[in-house]
Design a protein around this motif. Structure first.
Motif, PDB file in Angstrom:
ATOM      1  N   SER A  83       0.838  -1.190   0.000  1.00  0.00           N
ATOM      2  CA  SER A  83       0.000   0.000   0.000  1.00  0.00           C
ATOM      3  C   SER A  83       0.876   1.245   0.000  1.00  0.00           C
ATOM      4  O   SER A  83       2.071   1.180   0.329  1.00  0.00           O
ATOM      5  N   MET A  84       0.291   2.360  -0.403  1.00  0.00           N
ATOM      6  CA  MET A  84       1.054   3.603  -0.442  1.00  0.00           C
ATOM      7  C   MET A  84       0.117   4.796  -0.349  1.00  0.00           C
ATOM      8  O   MET A  84      -1.068   4.715  -0.666  1.00  0.00           O
ATOM      9  N   ILE A  85       0.674   5.917   0.109  1.00  0.00           N
ATOM     10  CA  ILE A  85      -0.017   7.198   0.091  1.00  0.00           C
ATOM     11  C   ILE A  85       0.572   7.989  -1.067  1.00  0.00           C
ATOM     12  O   ILE A  85       1.755   8.334  -1.049  1.00  0.00           O
ATOM     13  N   LEU A  86      -0.216   8.233  -2.095  1.00  0.00           N
ATOM     14  CA  LEU A  86       0.278   8.933  -3.270  1.00  0.00           C
ATOM     15  C   LEU A  86       0.568  10.403  -2.959  1.00  0.00           C
ATOM     16  O   LEU A  86       1.659  10.915  -3.183  1.00  0.00           O
ATOM     17  N   GLY A  87      -0.440  11.104  -2.466  1.00  0.00           N
ATOM     18  CA  GLY A  87      -0.285  12.531  -2.207  1.00  0.00           C
ATOM     19  C   GLY A  87      -1.582  13.118  -1.714  1.00  0.00           C
ATOM     20  O   GLY A  87      -2.534  12.388  -1.411  1.00  0.00           O
ATOM     21  N   LYS A  88      -1.607  14.429  -1.618  1.00  0.00           N
ATOM     22  CA  LYS A  88      -2.821  15.067  -1.111  1.00  0.00           C
ATOM     23  C   LYS A  88      -3.072  16.396  -1.807  1.00  0.00           C
ATOM     24  O   LYS A  88      -2.156  17.102  -2.229  1.00  0.00           O
ATOM     25  N   LEU A  89      -4.347  16.703  -1.953  1.00  0.00           N
ATOM     26  CA  LEU A  89      -4.804  18.033  -2.308  1.00  0.00           C
ATOM     27  C   LEU A  89      -5.066  18.772  -1.000  1.00  0.00           C
ATOM     28  O   LEU A  89      -5.602  18.195  -0.060  1.00  0.00           O
ATOM     29  N   TYR A  90      -4.688  20.038  -0.951  1.00  0.00           N
ATOM     30  CA  TYR A  90      -4.929  20.802   0.278  1.00  0.00           C
ATOM     31  C   TYR A  90      -5.226  22.253  -0.069  1.00  0.00           C
ATOM     32  O   TYR A  90      -4.752  22.773  -1.083  1.00  0.00           O
ATOM     33  N   LYS A  91      -6.025  22.888   0.771  1.00  0.00           N
ATOM     34  CA  LYS A  91      -6.397  24.278   0.545  1.00  0.00           C
ATOM     35  C   LYS A  91      -5.384  25.209   1.198  1.00  0.00           C
ATOM     36  O   LYS A  91      -4.989  25.007   2.348  1.00  0.00           O
ATOM     37  N   ARG A  92      -4.965  26.223   0.439  1.00  0.00           N
ATOM     38  CA  ARG A  92      -4.087  27.262   0.962  1.00  0.00           C
ATOM     39  C   ARG A  92      -4.604  28.593   0.440  1.00  0.00           C
ATOM     40  O   ARG A  92      -4.625  28.808  -0.761  1.00  0.00           O
ATOM     41  N   ASN A  93      -5.051  29.470   1.345  1.00  0.00           N
ATOM     42  CA  ASN A  93      -5.642  30.749   0.947  1.00  0.00           C
ATOM     43  C   ASN A  93      -6.798  30.545  -0.030  1.00  0.00           C
ATOM     44  O   ASN A  93      -6.909  31.236  -1.044  1.00  0.00           O
ATOM     45  N   ASN A  94      -7.618  29.537   0.306  1.00  0.00           N
ATOM     46  CA  ASN A  94      -8.820  29.207  -0.468  1.00  0.00           C
ATOM     47  C   ASN A  94      -8.500  28.727  -1.891  1.00  0.00           C
ATOM     48  O   ASN A  94      -9.363  28.753  -2.771  1.00  0.00           O
ATOM     49  N   GLU A  95      -7.268  28.278  -2.114  1.00  0.00           N
ATOM     50  CA  GLU A  95      -6.871  27.743  -3.410  1.00  0.00           C
ATOM     51  C   GLU A  95      -6.307  26.342  -3.217  1.00  0.00           C
ATOM     52  O   GLU A  95      -5.555  26.092  -2.286  1.00  0.00           O
ATOM     53  N   TRP A  96      -6.693  25.406  -4.098  1.00  0.00           N
ATOM     54  CA  TRP A  96      -6.234  24.031  -3.969  1.00  0.00           C
ATOM     55  C   TRP A  96      -4.833  23.850  -4.544  1.00  0.00           C
ATOM     56  O   TRP A  96      -4.514  24.369  -5.604  1.00  0.00           O
ATOM     57  N   LYS A  97      -4.011  23.097  -3.836  1.00  0.00           N
ATOM     58  CA  LYS A  97      -2.663  22.760  -4.270  1.00  0.00           C
ATOM     59  C   LYS A  97      -2.471  21.250  -4.100  1.00  0.00           C
ATOM     60  O   LYS A  97      -3.237  20.593  -3.395  1.00  0.00           O
ATOM     61  N   PHE A  98      -1.429  20.711  -4.747  1.00  0.00           N
ATOM     62  CA  PHE A  98      -1.165  19.276  -4.653  1.00  0.00           C
ATOM     63  C   PHE A  98       0.255  19.029  -4.182  1.00  0.00           C
ATOM     64  O   PHE A  98       1.199  19.649  -4.660  1.00  0.00           O
ATOM     65  N   SER A  99       0.376  18.103  -3.229  1.00  0.00           N
ATOM     66  CA  SER A  99       1.685  17.714  -2.698  1.00  0.00           C
ATOM     67  C   SER A  99       1.860  16.205  -2.840  1.00  0.00           C
ATOM     68  O   SER A  99       1.000  15.432  -2.409  1.00  0.00           O
ATOM     69  N   ALA A 100       2.959  15.789  -3.460  1.00  0.00           N
ATOM     70  CA  ALA A 100       3.258  14.362  -3.596  1.00  0.00           C
ATOM     71  C   ALA A 100       3.848  13.848  -2.285  1.00  0.00           C
ATOM     72  O   ALA A 100       4.775  14.443  -1.752  1.00  0.00           O
TER      73      ALA A 100
END
Length: 200
Positions: free
Chosen positions: A161-178
């Motif tokens: 199993s693995m955790i690919l990454g996450k979408l997260y809100k920053r200043n009401n804008e979505w970003k992606f982190s691997a």
């Protein structure tokens, strides 16, 4: 040009025209295992499951989307693939999660993408396995933003199993982190309630 994701990398969800990517897919593509037999080759099914978990601003689990619960506001799972590609890579994703960030519940602050081997086949034994984030639909790829090769990365050897990454809100804008974190969790529940929690 698509980004080959590496652990800890952050990518922009800005399109070429400067607008934000809000409608996109995350797809997983993998192959069944072919074992040489005395008379003929034997195909060993590989059942990988692509899932996501949604958390609110207080780091509480809001929802999980996976083959057993295929939808949440703004999110839809294409369904369970139990075998993987049998005759080599057909270039299509076996499981796809479609996302419309404008329709995701406003309380959701983080969305984690995970992949686990339901029948416990270790990633290094799978002939090919990759995940990609792209603009389009489950049956049409318009532009690939990022890819992650799982089967050929020694980091994932002997893991299921693995955790690919996450979408997260920053200043009401979505970003992606691997994140790219391999785990030994044998159940989706443990993967989300134990391993994912470390990255909130």
């Amino acid at each position: 040009m698509a980004v080959n994701l590496i652990k800890g990398q952050k990518i922009s969800l800005k399109k070429d025209d400067g607008s934000n990517l809000v409608n996109f897919c995350v797809g997983a593509n993998w192959g069944a295992i072919s074992e040489k037999g005395f008379f003929r080759d034997k195909v060993v099914p590989v059942d990988l499951d692509l899932s996501l978990a949604l958390f609110d601003t207080n780091k509480r689990l809001c929802d999980i989307v996976y083959f057993g619960k295929k939808s949440a506001p703004g999110i839809f799972h294409s369904g369970d693939d139990l075998t993987g590609d049998v005759d080599g890579d057909d270039g299509l994703d076996n499981e796809v999660i479609s996302i419309d960030l404008n329709r995701v519940e406003t309380k959701v602050e983080q969305i984690f993408f995970v992949l686990n081997s339901y029948n416990q086949v270790e990633f290094n034994k799978i002939p090919f396995a990759s995940i990609r984030l792209y603009e389009g639909t489950p049956t049409r790829v318009s532009k690939v933003f990022a890819t992650y090769n799982v089967a050929n990365d020694h980091t994932f050897a002997y893991k299921v199993s693995m955790i690919l990454g996450k979408l997260y809100k920053r200043n009401n804008e979505w970003k992606f982190s691997a994140i790219g974190e391999p785990t030994s969790d044998r159940k989706l529940e443990d993967l989300i309630t134990i391993s994912v929690m470390k990255f909130l």
